[in-house]
Scaffold this motif. Structure first.
Motif, PDB file in Angstrom:
ATOM      1  N   VAL A   2       0.864  -1.183   0.000  1.00 30.90           N
ATOM      2  CA  VAL A   2       0.000   0.000   0.000  1.00 30.90           C
ATOM      3  C   VAL A   2       0.896   1.226   0.000  1.00 30.90           C
ATOM      4  O   VAL A   2       1.737   1.377   0.892  1.00 30.90           O
ATOM      5  CB  VAL A   2      -0.919   0.022   1.237  1.00 30.90           C
ATOM      6  N   THR A   3       0.727   2.101  -0.985  1.00 31.78           N
ATOM      7  CA  THR A   3       1.545   3.311  -1.038  1.00 31.78           C
ATOM      8  C   THR A   3       0.662   4.542  -0.888  1.00 31.78           C
ATOM      9  O   THR A   3      -0.289   4.733  -1.646  1.00 31.78           O
ATOM     10  CB  THR A   3       2.382   3.379  -2.333  1.00 31.78           C
ATOM     11  N   THR A   4       0.989   5.354   0.128  1.00 30.87           N
ATOM     12  CA  THR A   4       0.194   6.548   0.443  1.00 30.87           C
ATOM     13  C   THR A   4       1.072   7.790   0.418  1.00 30.87           C
ATOM     14  O   THR A   4       0.829   8.736   1.178  1.00 30.87           O
ATOM     15  CB  THR A   4      -0.462   6.398   1.833  1.00 30.87           C
ATOM     16  N   LEU A   5       2.093   7.797  -0.423  1.00 33.79           N
ATOM     17  CA  LEU A   5       2.995   8.939  -0.492  1.00 33.79           C
ATOM     18  C   LEU A   5       2.262  10.169  -1.010  1.00 33.79           C
ATOM     19  O   LEU A   5       1.271  10.072  -1.737  1.00 33.79           O
ATOM     20  CB  LEU A   5       4.180   8.615  -1.399  1.00 33.79           C
ATOM     21  N   SER A   6       2.757  11.338  -0.645  1.00 36.31           N
ATOM     22  CA  SER A   6       2.052  12.581  -0.967  1.00 36.31           C
ATOM     23  C   SER A   6       2.132  12.940  -2.444  1.00 36.31           C
ATOM     24  O   SER A   6       1.249  13.621  -2.972  1.00 36.31           O
ATOM     25  CB  SER A   6       2.611  13.733  -0.124  1.00 36.31           C
ATOM     26  N   LYS A   7       3.187  12.498  -3.137  1.00 36.68           N
ATOM     27  CA  LYS A   7       3.355  12.833  -4.555  1.00 36.68           C
ATOM     28  C   LYS A   7       2.913  11.656  -5.423  1.00 36.68           C
ATOM     29  O   LYS A   7       3.345  10.522  -5.224  1.00 36.68           O
ATOM     30  CB  LYS A   7       4.815  13.179  -4.842  1.00 36.68           C
ATOM     31  N   ASP A   8       2.073  11.948  -6.412  1.00 37.35           N
ATOM     32  CA  ASP A   8       1.593  10.902  -7.314  1.00 37.35           C
ATOM     33  C   ASP A   8       2.737  10.236  -8.068  1.00 37.35           C
ATOM     34  O   ASP A   8       2.709   9.023  -8.300  1.00 37.35           O
ATOM     35  CB  ASP A   8       0.594  11.495  -8.311  1.00 37.35           C
ATOM     36  N   ALA A   9       3.729  11.034  -8.468  1.00 35.75           N
ATOM     37  CA  ALA A   9       4.859  10.468  -9.206  1.00 35.75           C
ATOM     38  C   ALA A   9       5.598   9.436  -8.371  1.00 35.75           C
ATOM     39  O   ALA A   9       6.039   8.399  -8.892  1.00 35.75           O
ATOM     40  CB  ALA A   9       5.806  11.588  -9.632  1.00 35.75           C
ATOM     41  N   ASP A  10       5.734   9.694  -7.063  1.00 34.16           N
ATOM     42  CA  ASP A  10       6.405   8.731  -6.183  1.00 34.16           C
ATOM     43  C   ASP A  10       5.593   7.453  -6.057  1.00 34.16           C
ATOM     44  O   ASP A  10       6.150   6.342  -6.083  1.00 34.16           O
ATOM     45  CB  ASP A  10       6.634   9.352  -4.804  1.00 34.16           C
ATOM     46  N   ASN A  11       4.275   7.589  -5.912  1.00 35.03           N
ATOM     47  CA  ASN A  11       3.414   6.399  -5.832  1.00 35.03           C
ATOM     48  C   ASN A  11       3.509   5.577  -7.110  1.00 35.03           C
ATOM     49  O   ASN A  11       3.568   4.340  -7.067  1.00 35.03           O
ATOM     50  CB  ASN A  11       1.964   6.815  -5.585  1.00 35.03           C
ATOM     51  N   LEU A  12       3.520   6.252  -8.246  1.00 35.84           N
ATOM     52  CA  LEU A  12       3.627   5.561  -9.530  1.00 35.84           C
ATOM     53  C   LEU A  12       4.952   4.817  -9.629  1.00 35.84           C
ATOM     54  O   LEU A  12       5.015   3.658 -10.068  1.00 35.84           O
ATOM     55  CB  LEU A  12       3.491   6.570 -10.664  1.00 35.84           C
ATOM     56  N   PHE A  13       6.026   5.457  -9.206  1.00 35.69           N
ATOM     57  CA  PHE A  13       7.355   4.830  -9.255  1.00 35.69           C
ATOM     58  C   PHE A  13       7.405   3.608  -8.343  1.00 35.69           C
ATOM     59  O   PHE A  13       7.965   2.569  -8.699  1.00 35.69           O
ATOM     60  CB  PHE A  13       8.420   5.844  -8.851  1.00 35.69           C
ATOM     61  N   VAL A  14       6.820   3.727  -7.154  1.00 38.53           N
ATOM     62  CA  VAL A  14       6.841   2.619  -6.194  1.00 38.53           C
ATOM     63  C   VAL A  14       6.111   1.400  -6.752  1.00 38.53           C
ATOM     64  O   VAL A  14       6.611   0.265  -6.683  1.00 38.53           O
ATOM     65  CB  VAL A  14       6.218   3.049  -4.854  1.00 38.53           C
ATOM     66  N   VAL A  15       4.920   1.606  -7.320  1.00 43.28           N
ATOM     67  CA  VAL A  15       4.137   0.454  -7.786  1.00 43.28           C
ATOM     68  C   VAL A  15       4.783  -0.186  -9.018  1.00 43.28           C
ATOM     69  O   VAL A  15       4.706  -1.418  -9.191  1.00 43.28           O
ATOM     70  CB  VAL A  15       2.675   0.850  -8.070  1.00 43.28           C
TER      71      VAL A  15
END
Length: 317
Positions: A152-165
């Motif tokens: 589950v990724t709840t980072l504040s920046k969408d780009a970071d969430n996209l990179f994580v997944v």
């Protein structure tokens, strides 16, 4: 020989070896230079010892040693964990997600790179965590992404969430991925790279407020239901394969869930992803279907006991 007859260097030398309790006997008489050198060596050694003792005392008092031991134990636990959920980011959404997961008895590993958040929330909590950047592939490997059930990724920046997944899907093709998004365009991108579920907190909040205007009593009723496992009314999801055992299919009535546990089946999701609400007892169930059951804490426990019993029977056969 009287003390007045001692040479000054000899008197100083004897004083040093006496006060320092070295007190060794001389193998042979030392020259004046030897006496001065030995005296200096003794004083320097005591200084070094005192400095080391001071550093050790500071480490013990400041808790650095205890913190280091705790960190080693934490890393050891992280290296063996499996079947867990990796939670990236521990902001407001992350903390809420952790409470839900812990209430369900799920083991969670948090990845957070903000020292203030770690100091304020994670160090005092009974939860595994890594102080690191979740967008780093090596960090995901250290977190056991290949052994985890979900991320589950709840980072504040969408780009970071996209990179994580993207990284998580590459490292573990079968892991379940849930991501936060702040815009519809990000949601489309996340789903395009294989995210299983996308949550838009602002959209969920707006929809909830609209429901409170139009159907306040329905919303209040639904709020009495819980998926946390600690309320008087809980929702539970069951993988049907756990109940069917060696059977390839059966009808709902054959499972006797209501009679054996007291739980009520309120919905089914078939292998194709179609949902059926309030299903008939004669409906045919297939492997990989999912049941949604409603019950109180005692009934849910009976259901989990039933699943454990069936799992044990299947393992022994």
């Amino acid at each position: 020989m009287l003390i007045e007859d001692y040479h000054f260097s000899e008197a100083f030398y004897m004083t040093i070896i006496t006060v320092s309790t070295v007190g060794f006997g001389e193998v042979q008489a030392l020259s004046t230079a030897g006496q001065w050198f030995t005296s200096f060596l003794i004083i320097a050694s005591f200084g070094t010892f005192a400095y080391g003792l001071t550093l050790l005392t500071q480490v013990l008092i400041s808790g650095e040693l205890a913190e280091d031991i705790k960190r080693r134990n934490l890393n050891r636990s992280i290296s063996t964990i499996k079947g867990h959920v990796i939670l990236c980011g521990f902001g407001r959404n992350g903390r809420r997600a952790l409470r839900k997961l812990v209430a369900y008895g799920q083991e969670v590993l948090v990845i957070e790179n903000d020292p203030q958040i770690i100091e304020q929330y994670l160090k005092s909590a009974n939860v595994l965590y890594l102080e690191a950047d979740a967008t780093d592939d090596d960090v995901l490997r250290q977190a056991g992404v290949d052994r985890a059930n979900a991320l589950v990724t709840t980072l504040s920046k969408d780009a970071d969430n996209l990179f994580v997944v993207i990284s998580a899907r590459t490292l573990s093709p079968s892991i379940r991925l849930i991501s936060r998004a702040s815009s519809e365009s990000t949601e489309r991108k996340l789903r395009a790279v294989g995210v299983d579920s996308v949550v838009m907190p602002e959209g969920v909040g707006g929809g909830h407020m609209a429901s409170l205007v139009m159907n306040p009593n329905i919303v209040e009723f639904l709020e009495h239901l819980s998926v946390e496992g600690s309320s008087d009314s809980n929702l539970e999801e069951i993988e049907l394969s756990d109940l069917l055992g060696e059977k390839r299919s059966c009808n709902l009535n054959e499972l006797h869930i209501r009679q054996r546990t007291g739980c009520t089946i309120i919905g089914i999701k078939d292998p194709e992803g179609n949902y059926m609400i309030n299903p008939s007892s004669e409906i045919i169930l297939r492997p990989k279907s999912r049941l949604f059951v409603l019950g109180n804490a005692r009934q849910i426990k009976a259901l989990n006991d039933l699943l454990a019993e069936i799992h044990t029977q299947n393992s022994n056969t």
